[in-house]
Enzyme design. Structure first.
Site, PDB file in Angstrom:
ATOM      1  N   HIS A 116      38.817  42.027  39.125  1.00 42.44           N
ATOM      2  CA  HIS A 116      40.229  42.377  39.235  1.00 42.44           C
ATOM      3  C   HIS A 116      40.953  41.293  40.044  1.00 42.44           C
ATOM      4  O   HIS A 116      40.502  40.931  41.140  1.00 42.44           O
ATOM      5  CB  HIS A 116      40.406  43.710  39.974  1.00 42.44           C
ATOM      6  CG  HIS A 116      40.374  44.919  39.104  1.00 42.44           C
ATOM      7  ND1 HIS A 116      39.203  45.511  38.686  1.00 42.44           N
ATOM      8  CD2 HIS A 116      41.384  45.664  38.582  1.00 42.44           C
ATOM      9  CE1 HIS A 116      39.495  46.586  37.951  1.00 42.44           C
ATOM     10  NE2 HIS A 116      40.809  46.694  37.868  1.00 42.44           N
ATOM     11  N   ASN A 152      27.832  40.001  48.163  1.00 46.58           N
ATOM     12  CA  ASN A 152      27.526  39.522  49.497  1.00 46.58           C
ATOM     13  C   ASN A 152      28.697  39.781  50.422  1.00 46.58           C
ATOM     14  O   ASN A 152      29.756  40.244  50.006  1.00 46.58           O
ATOM     15  CB  ASN A 152      27.154  38.031  49.467  1.00 46.58           C
ATOM     16  CG  ASN A 152      28.264  37.188  48.868  1.00 46.58           C
ATOM     17  OD1 ASN A 152      29.396  37.226  49.345  1.00 46.58           O
ATOM     18  ND2 ASN A 152      27.966  36.438  47.829  1.00 46.58           N
TER      19      ASN A 152
END
Length: 298
Positions: A116, A152
């Site tokens: 997005h 991460n």
């Protein structure tokens, strides 16, 4: 002749005017903060774009790259809805030829995420129907770009930037104008009819003591070859996505974002809260947590 089962014919038969899909979307409001923050547009006149308004945000799409050059969203932190479910599916924007949109073929059967650009929950505010419409609007392919599927801390930091900055908006007004997009370079690696961007940018604008303030960021997903050698070699195989590395997030001068992207960011460079330094090692500040963000000049 219009077919009798077409939406246009049905509207005419019912005595109502036909409205094309998404025609009622007002898009990004450049006066949302009370001071103008214009929609970012290419500074080069030879770069063609299509401006696509949605609910509380707008996409500036480059048909030649099949993805956005920039997006801009208004975030009203006081009116955000927290419990709008993620039930929408990705879809093409009917206002634009599908050949100019990076659809499911780019993301199928590989390790790429549909990232997005306008974060799903950012425009989801206001009345319930309005918020639900904004949520659905974020699931257009025009609001996506290929991102590494690596999960991460740096990626999580990038996704949470808006929440952190809302808490620092002046006067607790909790309003932000956030501009985001991929850094579209001619050297980006090709894959399935698109070029995969290796960097993303974000500029957040808000009021501080009644004056416009801004901060700029870059998310880097280019491979760190010493650390990602195995992944890079795997990505070099025929038919596989280009090698991408673990995300690295930086706070950078807004002026650098404008230069990287060749976008006109209007007054935001002058409103930057990060002091510009000439020292290369200090000019881009790598972020390990929200505590590293510079939100004050000097």
């Amino acid at each position: 002749m219009i077919a009798s089962d077409s939406p246009r014919a049905a509207g005419a038969a019912a005595g109502t005017a036909f409205r094309p899909p998404l025609a009622d979307r007002a898009g990004y409001d450049e006066h949302f903060l009370g001071v103008p923050v214009p929609l970012p547009m290419p500074s080069r006149p030879d770069v063609a774009t299509v401006v696509l308004p949605y609910t509380h945000f707008t996409v500036v799409l480059r048909p030649d790259r099949r993805m956005a050059a920039a997006t801009a969203v208004c975030i009203d932190g006081r009116r955000l809805l927290d419990h709008v479910p993620r039930e929408s599916s990705w879809q093409f924007d009917p206002r634009l030829d599908r050949a100019h949109q990076a659809g499911s073929d780019v993301y199928r059967d590989n390790s790429l995420d549909k990232g997005h650009l306008v974060r799903r929950l950012d425009p989801v505010w206001g009345a319930a129907a309005e918020a639900e419409q904004a949520n659905e609007d974020t699931f257009h392919y025009t609001n996506a770009a290929p991102q590494a599927d690596v999960c991460n801390q740096a990626k999580q930091l990038w996704q949470e930037l808006e929440n952190h900055l809302l808490d620092h908006a002046a006067g607790f007004d909790r309003k932000l104008a956030v501009l985001t997009g991929p850094v579209l370079h001619d050297s980006d690696p090709p894959y399935r009819g698109v070029q995969v961007p290796l960097r993303f940018w974000k500029v957040a604008a808000f009021l501080r003591d009644g004056a416009l303030a801004a901060t700029g960021y870059v998310l880097d997903q280019s491979p760190d070859l010493p650390r990602d050698a195995e992944r890079a070699l795997a990505g070099a195989q025929a038919g596989a996505p280009p090698p991408l590395g673990a995300f690295r997030t930086y706070q950078v001068p807004v002026k650098d974002v404008a230069e990287l992207t060749s976008l006109d960011l209007g007054p935001l460079s002058d409103a930057d809260l990060m002091p510009v330094t000439r020292a290369p090692a200090e000019r881009w500040k790598r972020l390990a947590s929200h505590d590293d963000i510079v939100l004050r000049r000097g």
